[in-house]
Design an enzyme around this catalytic site. Structure first.
Site, PDB file in Angstrom:
ATOM      1  N   TYR A   1      45.461  54.974  35.381  1.00  0.00           N
ATOM      2  CA  TYR A   1      45.726  53.676  35.999  1.00  0.00           C
ATOM      3  C   TYR A   1      46.341  52.709  34.986  1.00  0.00           C
ATOM      4  CZ  TYR A   1      45.135  49.200  38.243  1.00  0.00           C
ATOM      5  OH  TYR A   1      45.386  47.970  38.782  1.00  0.00           O
TER       6      TYR A   1
ATOM      7  N   TRP B   1      49.604  49.337  34.322  1.00  0.00           N
ATOM      8  CA  TRP B   1      50.894  48.720  34.661  1.00  0.00           C
ATOM      9  C   TRP B   1      52.066  49.247  33.852  1.00  0.00           C
ATOM     10  CZ3 TRP B   1      52.440  43.682  37.075  1.00  0.00           C
ATOM     11  CH2 TRP B   1      51.597  43.337  38.140  1.00  0.00           C
TER      12      TRP B   1
HETATM   13  N1  MGD Z   1      37.268  41.397  32.793  1.00  0.00           N
HETATM   14  C1  MGD Z   1      38.347  41.660  33.515  1.00  0.00           C
HETATM   15  N2  MGD Z   1      38.958  42.854  33.397  1.00  0.00           N
HETATM   16  C2  MGD Z   1      40.059  43.134  34.136  1.00  0.00           C
HETATM   17  C3  MGD Z   1      40.594  42.175  35.021  1.00  0.00           C
HETATM   18  C4  MGD Z   1      39.923  40.920  35.142  1.00  0.00           C
HETATM   19  O1  MGD Z   1      40.325  40.043  35.919  1.00  0.00           O
HETATM   20  N3  MGD Z   1      38.830  40.701  34.366  1.00  0.00           N
HETATM   21  N4  MGD Z   1      41.734  42.460  35.744  1.00  0.00           N
HETATM   22  C5  MGD Z   1      41.967  43.854  36.062  1.00  0.00           C
HETATM   23  C6  MGD Z   1      43.305  44.058  36.629  1.00  0.00           C
HETATM   24  S1  MGD Z   1      43.680  43.135  38.015  1.00  0.00           S
HETATM   25  C7  MGD Z   1      44.182  44.968  36.151  1.00  0.00           C
HETATM   26  S2  MGD Z   1      45.608  45.301  37.044  1.00  0.00           S
HETATM   27  C8  MGD Z   1      43.905  45.740  34.928  1.00  0.00           C
HETATM   28  C9  MGD Z   1      45.156  45.954  34.051  1.00  0.00           C
HETATM   29  O2  MGD Z   1      44.939  46.988  33.161  1.00  0.00           O
HETATM   30  P1  MGD Z   1      46.162  47.859  32.576  1.00  0.00           P
HETATM   31  O3  MGD Z   1      47.282  47.910  33.550  1.00  0.00           O
HETATM   32  O4  MGD Z   1      45.592  49.144  32.108  1.00  0.00           O
HETATM   33  O5  MGD Z   1      46.582  46.950  31.322  1.00  0.00           O
HETATM   34  P2  MGD Z   1      47.922  46.914  30.467  1.00  0.00           P
HETATM   35  O6  MGD Z   1      47.601  46.131  29.238  1.00  0.00           O
HETATM   36  O7  MGD Z   1      49.058  46.421  31.301  1.00  0.00           O
HETATM   37  O8  MGD Z   1      48.135  48.439  30.067  1.00  0.00           O
HETATM   38  C10 MGD Z   1      49.382  49.045  30.007  1.00  0.00           C
HETATM   39  C11 MGD Z   1      49.437  49.947  28.781  1.00  0.00           C
HETATM   40  O9  MGD Z   1      50.619  50.724  28.871  1.00  0.00           O
HETATM   41  C12 MGD Z   1      51.320  50.680  27.625  1.00  0.00           C
HETATM   42  N5  MGD Z   1      52.745  50.887  27.955  1.00  0.00           N
HETATM   43  C13 MGD Z   1      53.711  49.968  28.223  1.00  0.00           C
HETATM   44  N6  MGD Z   1      54.869  50.583  28.554  1.00  0.00           N
HETATM   45  C14 MGD Z   1      54.633  51.918  28.502  1.00  0.00           C
HETATM   46  C15 MGD Z   1      55.432  53.087  28.751  1.00  0.00           C
HETATM   47  O10 MGD Z   1      56.605  53.000  29.115  1.00  0.00           O
HETATM   48  N7  MGD Z   1      54.825  54.288  28.607  1.00  0.00           N
HETATM   49  C16 MGD Z   1      53.526  54.408  28.229  1.00  0.00           C
HETATM   50  N8  MGD Z   1      53.012  55.634  28.110  1.00  0.00           N
HETATM   51  N9  MGD Z   1      52.753  53.329  27.971  1.00  0.00           N
HETATM   52  C17 MGD Z   1      53.297  52.114  28.127  1.00  0.00           C
HETATM   53  C18 MGD Z   1      50.982  49.339  27.028  1.00  0.00           C
HETATM   54  O11 MGD Z   1      51.145  49.339  25.632  1.00  0.00           O
HETATM   55  C19 MGD Z   1      49.511  49.169  27.477  1.00  0.00           C
HETATM   56  O12 MGD Z   1      48.615  49.710  26.546  1.00  0.00           O
HETATM   57  O13 MGD Z   1      42.891  45.068  34.153  1.00  0.00           O
HETATM   58  C20 MGD Z   1      41.708  44.833  34.910  1.00  0.00           C
HETATM   59  N10 MGD Z   1      40.664  44.359  34.016  1.00  0.00           N
HETATM   60  N1  MGD Z   2      50.326  35.811  33.137  1.00  0.00           N
HETATM   61  C1  MGD Z   2      49.748  36.827  33.803  1.00  0.00           C
HETATM   62  N2  MGD Z   2      49.854  36.892  35.142  1.00  0.00           N
HETATM   63  C2  MGD Z   2      49.246  37.904  35.821  1.00  0.00           C
HETATM   64  C3  MGD Z   2      48.545  38.930  35.147  1.00  0.00           C
HETATM   65  C4  MGD Z   2      48.439  38.828  33.717  1.00  0.00           C
HETATM   66  O1  MGD Z   2      47.817  39.670  33.057  1.00  0.00           O
HETATM   67  N3  MGD Z   2      49.050  37.767  33.095  1.00  0.00           N
HETATM   68  N4  MGD Z   2      47.971  39.964  35.864  1.00  0.00           N
HETATM   69  C5  MGD Z   2      48.486  40.217  37.211  1.00  0.00           C
HETATM   70  C6  MGD Z   2      47.583  41.074  37.990  1.00  0.00           C
HETATM   71  S1  MGD Z   2      47.564  42.740  37.657  1.00  0.00           S
HETATM   72  C7  MGD Z   2      46.837  40.605  39.016  1.00  0.00           C
HETATM   73  S2  MGD Z   2      45.902  41.688  39.953  1.00  0.00           S
HETATM   74  C8  MGD Z   2      46.805  39.189  39.382  1.00  0.00           C
HETATM   75  C9  MGD Z   2      45.351  38.710  39.519  1.00  0.00           C
HETATM   76  O2  MGD Z   2      45.272  37.561  40.252  1.00  0.00           O
HETATM   77  P1  MGD Z   2      43.855  36.834  40.376  1.00  0.00           P
HETATM   78  O3  MGD Z   2      42.787  37.819  40.609  1.00  0.00           O
HETATM   79  O4  MGD Z   2      44.010  35.736  41.331  1.00  0.00           O
HETATM   80  O5  MGD Z   2      43.755  36.241  38.902  1.00  0.00           O
HETATM   81  P2  MGD Z   2      42.590  35.724  37.956  1.00  0.00           P
HETATM   82  O6  MGD Z   2      43.320  34.974  36.892  1.00  0.00           O
HETATM   83  O7  MGD Z   2      41.697  36.836  37.558  1.00  0.00           O
HETATM   84  O8  MGD Z   2      41.744  34.744  38.848  1.00  0.00           O
HETATM   85  C10 MGD Z   2      42.259  33.533  39.363  1.00  0.00           C
HETATM   86  C11 MGD Z   2      41.210  32.481  39.279  1.00  0.00           C
HETATM   87  O9  MGD Z   2      40.133  32.749  40.168  1.00  0.00           O
HETATM   88  C12 MGD Z   2      39.047  31.938  39.758  1.00  0.00           C
HETATM   89  N5  MGD Z   2      37.789  32.612  40.082  1.00  0.00           N
HETATM   90  C13 MGD Z   2      37.208  33.653  39.477  1.00  0.00           C
HETATM   91  N6  MGD Z   2      36.032  33.957  40.065  1.00  0.00           N
HETATM   92  C14 MGD Z   2      35.873  33.066  41.072  1.00  0.00           C
HETATM   93  C15 MGD Z   2      34.861  32.845  42.063  1.00  0.00           C
HETATM   94  O10 MGD Z   2      33.835  33.519  42.140  1.00  0.00           O
HETATM   95  N7  MGD Z   2      35.101  31.839  42.954  1.00  0.00           N
HETATM   96  C16 MGD Z   2      36.200  31.044  42.909  1.00  0.00           C
HETATM   97  N8  MGD Z   2      36.343  30.120  43.837  1.00  0.00           N
HETATM   98  N9  MGD Z   2      37.145  31.221  41.974  1.00  0.00           N
HETATM   99  C17 MGD Z   2      36.985  32.218  41.085  1.00  0.00           C
HETATM  100  C18 MGD Z   2      39.187  31.748  38.252  1.00  0.00           C
HETATM  101  O11 MGD Z   2      39.179  30.366  37.937  1.00  0.00           O
HETATM  102  C19 MGD Z   2      40.512  32.393  37.932  1.00  0.00           C
HETATM  103  O12 MGD Z   2      41.278  31.633  37.018  1.00  0.00           O
HETATM  104  O13 MGD Z   2      47.444  38.408  38.381  1.00  0.00           O
HETATM  105  C20 MGD Z   2      48.709  38.934  37.982  1.00  0.00           C
HETATM  106  N10 MGD Z   2      49.370  37.924  37.177  1.00  0.00           N
HETATM  107 MO    MO Z   3      45.817  43.673  38.734  1.00  0.00          MO
END
Ligand code: MGD
Ligand code: MGD
Ligand code: MO
Length: 758
Positions: A105, A107
């Site tokens: 899993y 991005w």
């Molecule tokens: N506590 C907490 N944890 C969270 C979240 C949260 O809100 N709170 N959010 C969650 C969410 S929504 C998501 S989507 C996940 C994201 O989690 P990930 O998608 O696993 O995070 P990334 O850092 O985007 O990881 C991408 C990796 O791919 C590598 N990479 C980049 N390009 C390439 C390529 O071309 N080839 C290969 N082989 N590698 C490459 C990068 O160096 C990086 O290490 O995290 C989750 N974790």
């Molecule tokens: N710059 C940047 N943009 C991103 C990403 C990134 O890594 N960097 N990740 C992308 C990805 S993979 C995803 S899935 C999306 C995620 O999109 P979201 O899940 O919407 O993103 P978060 O920043 O985790 O959360 C948004 C806000 O929700 C609020 N929140 C958290 N828990 C609660 C709760 O219990 N109640 C209420 N009311 N509010 C709460 C927090 O204040 C937080 O800042 O963002 C995407 N956009």
């Molecule tokens: Mo995500």
């Protein structure tokens, strides 16, 4: 000037002597991001991996004991490929293909062809398959529960009511979790034009008022003038029930809508009014749980019923214990207002979570790199990774079924970072020692690479050619190679072609095509799909030479579920009743105590309602200066660090109580682990909360303290429920104190010890 495309947008690069020497925004982007600045200096340098690497302990046969704290031996591609192919053959021969975990899993990078996990899946399918993961970290709970409620994932993964039907229609936008334009910097697959800030401003100018419900004031742009309401974290379902109770008891619920378009409202009403349990879920009841004022809740409910109201729900709300309930209750509340399917009304999940959400989608999706079929049936819900590794043969529930965890002997990861995304990283690190072999493709020496046995160095988008076909924007970009590959790094595709070659399968994998051959094939297939919908793409060479192409006419904007609303008989939802299911007999029939058949308030495992004195609820949201963990060592990301650590924000009163000032190094602890962070006091953060964004590269000391601020050493690794088994990162309480004594050196941006190989 070469144009680069990343998940966070386009940039123009100046290239001199094969290196990028300057990066600037694409001139036609209305609100460009600075995340691209992180590429400066990081495509080369000490954190880049330029040669295949084998972990020393792996060569000594340490059975994984030193994973994550070991040095590496640099080897040739020949040696690495022989080692990988040999181990793969041995694992398959001894344990079968289900012993390989290839979920992978993550991005990775933008581009239709060089999708790392897609390349891995095609390769593993070719050799007999693998155990996969299902669903996303983004919105696992919603993905599973939403089809039970509305029969599809509309309003979550796409088909939101478009922005153009919000401005001029929506009187009140009630945003649970805010509308953080910070997050709209990105879209999976890339961003052509960052438009969300302007879309929101246009709605405001046309008269939309915003109510922002969440812990961080700056989750909504200041110029939208939003009213800020900060309930206790994870209590939104109780708040929504309180709002629903006001609608029901004051005769504001739209009975005609509920009768015609939904099933189960009467059962829900019995729960809402306390007929079943003697507890009416009134505004006063909700006030006790949320910490808000009952009069404020009543007033908000009346205002929501007075005009056209859009209920927005951030994905974050369902990335929490019982996250399914927030989704179900959002839709129930919207159904009670009776505006689902009308312009500007109803609900939408994830507005501003990504740039594409709320754009009118193309009527088709682009084809990609073909992955073949996976003959292995085994899977895990994505967040159950540590659980699977700890409990081979153990059973788990998922969406009405029962399954068993396979006994994983080999992990292969390409394009994701589990040491970023997984909750409770100390647990993951222990579980990660169990498999026999771990292969990782990485460009950088982050924790993902450091926890592998065999590290295969891969290229990044500026070092290869690809197709950038956007989601939710009618743009196609040629992603042309701008600089040579770093060191001996190769694309994931080239790596798998070589390994397939060692197994005698090179032709089956690559089909005799080189990189440009694949781009031509994917482009040709894309042109055929587009032509089927009346869009004519130029021939490949014309497209490639001009660098971009824009599809002109887009479908007319329509509200979410508009066809169902206009004629529910002709356009039934794909639920058992054909309607919106406020009560689901299917879900009720699963008999899950943590996910009953209708939206229900269940206190989360950890929250301020059950925490000891001095606890803060952790907000581990998305980082503003990067995407997840990507390029944390880049200059823009590093520019945001405080005292060399990830910044952790809290209200000035919370700082004062603990003797903490801005700039201090603090220790953040939970029941799972501890990390250091750099304190920032700000009244943009509600009292009772600590905000520490995700994405800091893990830097675990031998005694288990993360010295940098990787929030996932703190978070809870518990499933949302037996229904979706989603992650619950936002259900975590922590304790903070000032670090006594001198702060230890932060080593996340120092590579491991490397010995040149034979
Ligand atoms: N506590 C907490 N944890 C969270 C979240 C949260 O809100 N709170 N959010 C969650 C969410 S929504 C998501 S989507 C996940 C994201 O989690 P990930 O998608 O696993 O995070 P990334 O850092 O985007 O990881 C991408 C990796 O791919 C590598 N990479 C980049 N390009 C390439 C390529 O071309 N080839 C290969 N082989 N590698 C490459 C990068 O160096 C990086 O290490 O995290 C989750 N974790
Ligand atoms: N710059 C940047 N943009 C991103 C990403 C990134 O890594 N960097 N990740 C992308 C990805 S993979 C995803 S899935 C999306 C995620 O999109 P979201 O899940 O919407 O993103 P978060 O920043 O985790 O959360 C948004 C806000 O929700 C609020 N929140 C958290 N828990 C609660 C709760 O219990 N109640 C209420 N009311 N509010 C709460 C927090 O204040 C937080 O800042 O963002 C995407 N956009
Ligand atoms: Mo995500």
């Amino acid at each position: 000037m070469p144009v680069l495309l990343n998940h966070w947008g386009r940039a123009e690069a100046r290239v001199e002597g094969g290196r990028i020497t300057a990066i600037g925004p694409a001139p036609d982007d209305p609100n460009p991001t600075r995340i691209n600045d992180n590429l400066m200096g990081t495509l080369t340098g000490t954190m880049r991996i330029g040669q295949p690497m084998i972990r020393r302990g792996f060569l000594d046969g340490d059975a994984g004991a030193r994973r994550g704290e070991d040095g590496f031996v640099a080897v040739s591609w020949d040696t690495a490929i022989r080692l990988v192919a040999g181990n793969l053959t041995r694992i398959i021969g001894t344990y079968g293909n289900r012993a390989i975990f290839g979920g992978s899993y993550g991005w990775a990078s933008a581009g239709r062809f060089h999708t790392a996990s897609g390349q891995l899946h095609r390769f593993l399918n070719l050799v007999g398959g693998f155990t996969r993961s299902v669903n996303t970290h983004s919105y696992a709970a919603a993905e599973v529960v939403l089809p039970h409620i509305i029969g599809s994932q509309d309003g979550l993964s796409g088909n939101h009511t478009p922005w153009g039907l919000i401005a001029g229609h929506t009187d009140l936008f009630v945003a649970f979790g805010g509308l953080p334009t910070r997050n709209a910097q990105v879209s999976f697959g890339g961003v052509g034009a960052h438009t969300v800030r302007d879309r929101l401003a246009a709605a405001r100018a046309a008269g939309t008022r915003f109510v922002h419900i969440g812990p961080l004031r700056d989750d909504v742009d200041a110029d939208l003038g939003a009213e800020w309401v900060a309930p206790r974290m994870n209590t939104d379902v109780a708040l929504m029930l309180g709002l629903a109770h006001v609608l029901e008891t004051e005769g504001l619920a739209d009975r005609a809508f509920l009768d015609r378009y939904t099933v189960g409202y009467d059962r829900f009403r019995a729960y809402l009014c306390g007929d079943a349990d003697g507890v009416p879920k009134s505004a006063d009841w909700a006030a006790g749980i949320t910490g808000l004022d009952a009069a404020q809740i009543r007033d908000l409910a009346r205002r929501m019923a007075r005009g056209r109201t859009m209920i927005g729900m951030a994905f974050a709300l369902q990335r929490a214990d019982h996250g399914e309930q927030a989704v179900w209750m959002t839709i129930t509340l919207a159904a009670m207002l009776g505006q689902i399917g009308l312009p500007g009304g109803g609900f939408g999940l994830g507005y501003s979570a990504a740039n594409q959400i709320g754009n009118v989608p193309l009527p088709f999706s682009w084809p990609g790199f073909p992955q073949g079929a996976n003959p292995v049936p085994d899977f895990i819900p994505v967040a159950r990774l540590s659980d699977m590794l700890e409990h081979p043969g153990g059973g788990f529930d998922y969406d009405g079924g029962t399954y068993r965890y396979p006994d994983i002997r080999m992990i292969w990861w390409a394009g994701g970072n589990p040491f970023h995304h997984q909750q409770d990283l100390n647990r993951l690190r222990r579980a990660w020692k169990r498999p026999e072999v771990i292969v990782v493709h990485e460009p950088f020496w982050n924790a993902n690479a450091r926890h592998a046995d065999i590290v295969l160095p891969c290229t990044l988008p500026p070092e290869r050619n690809d197709l950038g076909f956007l989601k939710g924007e009618p743009h196609l970009y040629a992603m042309k190679q701008a600089v040579p590959a770093f060191g001996a790094a190769q694309s994931d595709h080239a790596i798998f072609t070589a390994i397939a070659g060692a197994l005698g399968q090179a032709d089956a994998f690559a089909e005799g095509r080189d990189e440009m051959g694949w781009l031509r094939k994917i482009y040709r297939e894309s042109a055929e799909v587009a032509a089927g919908h009346g869009y004519n793409l130029p021939d490949f060479d014309t497209f490639w030479d001009s660098g971009e192409f824009r599809l002109e006419t887009l479908p007319a904007p329509r509200p979410l579920l508009h066809a169902f609303r206009s004629d529910p008989g002709a356009h039934p939802r794909r639920t058992p009743s054909g309607r919106i299911e406020i009560f689901s007999a299917t879900v009720a029939g699963f008999g899950y105590d943590d996910c009953p058949g209708l939206p229900t308030w269940m206190p989360p495992a950890e929250w301020l309602g059950n925490a000891p004195e001095g606890a803060l609820h952790l907000v581990s949201n998305q980082p503003s200066r990067k995407l997840h963990s990507q390029y944390d060592h880049g200059p823009h990301s590093r520019g945001g660090k405080v005292a060399g650590r990830e910044p952790a924000r809290m209200h000035p009163d919370e700082g004062a109580r603990r003797g903490i000032s801005t700039g201090d190094v603090i220790v953040v602890r939970s029941a799972r682990g501890a990390c250091l962070a750099g304190a920032v006091l700000s009244d943009d953060v509600a009292r009772g909360c600590l905000q520490l964004a995700t994405g800091a590269w893990l830097d675990l000391s031998p005694d288990g303290l993360d010295r940098h601020g990787n929030v996932n050493v703190l978070t809870l690794d518990k499933p949302t429920s037996r229904l979706a088994q989603g992650p619950t990162a936002h259900t975590t309480v922590v304790f903070v104190e000032r670090l006594a004594g001198e702060a230890p050196e932060m080593r996340a941006f120092t590579p491991p010890e490397i010995t040149p190989g034979p």
